[in-house]
Design a protein around this motif. Sequence first.
Motif, PDB file in Angstrom:
ATOM      1  N   UNK A   1      31.403  44.677 -13.697  1.00 60.54           N
ATOM      2  CA  UNK A   1      30.431  44.893 -14.358  1.00 60.54           C
ATOM      3  C   UNK A   1      29.840  43.915 -14.800  1.00 60.54           C
ATOM      4  N   UNK A   2      28.147  43.525 -14.206  1.00 62.08           N
ATOM      5  CA  UNK A   2      26.748  42.541 -14.486  1.00 62.08           C
ATOM      6  C   UNK A   2      26.304  43.485 -15.488  1.00 62.08           C
TER       7      UNK A   2
ATOM      8  N   UNK B   1      19.338  35.334  -8.846  1.00 59.81           N
ATOM      9  CA  UNK B   1      19.197  36.619  -8.828  1.00 59.81           C
ATOM     10  C   UNK B   1      17.973  37.200 -10.233  1.00 59.81           C
ATOM     11  N   UNK B   2      19.191  37.297 -11.210  1.00 66.22           N
ATOM     12  CA  UNK B   2      18.585  37.949 -12.332  1.00 66.22           C
ATOM     13  C   UNK B   2      17.611  37.071 -13.444  1.00 66.22           C
ATOM     14  N   UNK B   3      17.406  35.657 -13.318  1.00 70.55           N
ATOM     15  CA  UNK B   3      17.585  34.606 -14.539  1.00 70.55           C
ATOM     16  C   UNK B   3      15.613  34.667 -13.923  1.00 70.55           C
TER      17      UNK B   3
ATOM     18  N   UNK C   1      10.763  37.685 -18.064  1.00 72.10           N
ATOM     19  CA  UNK C   1      11.407  39.016 -18.654  1.00 72.10           C
ATOM     20  C   UNK C   1      13.212  38.992 -18.454  1.00 72.10           C
ATOM     21  N   UNK C   2      13.875  38.227 -17.611  1.00 72.19           N
ATOM     22  CA  UNK C   2      15.402  38.827 -16.923  1.00 72.19           C
ATOM     23  C   UNK C   2      15.363  38.010 -17.352  1.00 72.19           C
ATOM     24  N   UNK C   3      17.321  38.362 -17.686  1.00 73.57           N
ATOM     25  CA  UNK C   3      18.555  37.562 -18.540  1.00 73.57           C
ATOM     26  C   UNK C   3      19.925  38.062 -18.050  1.00 73.57           C
ATOM     27  N   UNK C   4      20.343  36.987 -17.609  1.00 70.81           N
ATOM     28  CA  UNK C   4      21.724  37.178 -17.168  1.00 70.81           C
ATOM     29  C   UNK C   4      22.314  37.433 -17.824  1.00 70.81           C
TER      30      UNK C   4
ATOM     31  N   UNK D   1      17.292  45.466  -6.825  1.00 73.85           N
ATOM     32  CA  UNK D   1      17.344  44.695  -6.021  1.00 73.85           C
ATOM     33  C   UNK D   1      19.304  44.673  -6.606  1.00 73.85           C
ATOM     34  N   UNK D   2      19.232  44.756  -7.718  1.00 74.32           N
ATOM     35  CA  UNK D   2      20.498  45.032  -7.856  1.00 74.32           C
ATOM     36  C   UNK D   2      22.020  45.308  -7.144  1.00 74.32           C
ATOM     37  N   UNK D   3      20.879  47.060  -6.338  1.00 77.29           N
ATOM     38  CA  UNK D   3      21.716  47.633  -5.374  1.00 77.29           C
ATOM     39  C   UNK D   3      21.825  47.108  -4.368  1.00 77.29           C
ATOM     40  N   UNK D   4      20.688  46.358  -4.168  1.00 76.43           N
ATOM     41  CA  UNK D   4      20.659  45.460  -2.800  1.00 76.43           C
ATOM     42  C   UNK D   4      21.356  44.636  -2.570  1.00 76.43           C
ATOM     43  N   UNK D   5      21.628  43.969  -3.889  1.00 74.26           N
ATOM     44  CA  UNK D   5      22.242  42.501  -4.258  1.00 74.26           C
ATOM     45  C   UNK D   5      24.125  43.350  -3.925  1.00 74.26           C
ATOM     46  N   UNK D   6      24.585  44.003  -5.056  1.00 74.90           N
ATOM     47  CA  UNK D   6      25.529  44.853  -4.954  1.00 74.90           C
ATOM     48  C   UNK D   6      26.022  44.992  -3.371  1.00 74.90           C
ATOM     49  N   UNK D   7      24.914  45.710  -2.935  1.00 77.15           N
ATOM     50  CA  UNK D   7      25.577  46.417  -1.288  1.00 77.15           C
ATOM     51  C   UNK D   7      26.510  45.280  -0.643  1.00 77.15           C
ATOM     52  N   UNK D   8      25.006  44.371  -0.497  1.00 76.84           N
ATOM     53  CA  UNK D   8      25.509  43.139   0.041  1.00 76.84           C
ATOM     54  C   UNK D   8      26.618  42.252  -0.150  1.00 76.84           C
ATOM     55  N   UNK D   9      27.357  42.182  -1.802  1.00 72.59           N
ATOM     56  CA  UNK D   9      28.398  42.044  -1.356  1.00 72.59           C
ATOM     57  C   UNK D   9      29.136  42.252  -1.506  1.00 72.59           C
ATOM     58  N   UNK D  10      29.440  43.759  -1.588  1.00 70.96           N
ATOM     59  CA  UNK D  10      30.616  44.755  -1.403  1.00 70.96           C
ATOM     60  C   UNK D  10      31.461  45.089  -0.296  1.00 70.96           C
TER      61      UNK D  10
END
Length: 191
Positions: free
Chosen positions: A158-159, A131-133, A136-139, A10-19
Amino acid sequence: MRPVTRLLAAAVLLGLLVSGTALAARGDPQRQITKADQARAKAMLLVRSDVPPAFKAKRAGPETGDPYCKALDESDLTLTGEANSKEFDAQIAFVSSTAQVYETLADANASWRRGTSAAGGRCLRQVFKQEFTGPGTRFKSLKRIAFPKVAPRTFAFRIAEAAQGVDVYIDFVILQHSRAHVGLAAGAALT
């Protein structure tokens, strides 16, 4: 480890959208893809021989969510080339790339200014936090990081996040040369 792998994807996909492109269909740039600029975009991507043998190539999954951020809206800009690499995955690490070629240098520069502005940074932080909250997940953070100037324009951030007690770090490097932007996302889960 399965949830961590999904989180990394998911991070890769969102990163690709953002970059280099806007975050949602409503803010996406117009597309007038040309054969020459499409070939240029594809030539800028990571390929199998760029990564160690332990990394397996796979197609990126479907986009997650539909966030929109006014500061990153590119609906007034035009892309003439756009491509994404496969995701190269080694269980708890990944790397992927994306490339865009804009119709004009002015469009490429406008995209760069929006994406690297303070308002753009606030938008990215908010989108990643949403997206990442969850269960089980915490930004944890989104911070600009130092990176060598390997192109006329270079930007890196960096995230940091936690997924089920595992720290996950994702680095994004975005470069601009002339009308082209290329982005690289690399991440790892540290147990």
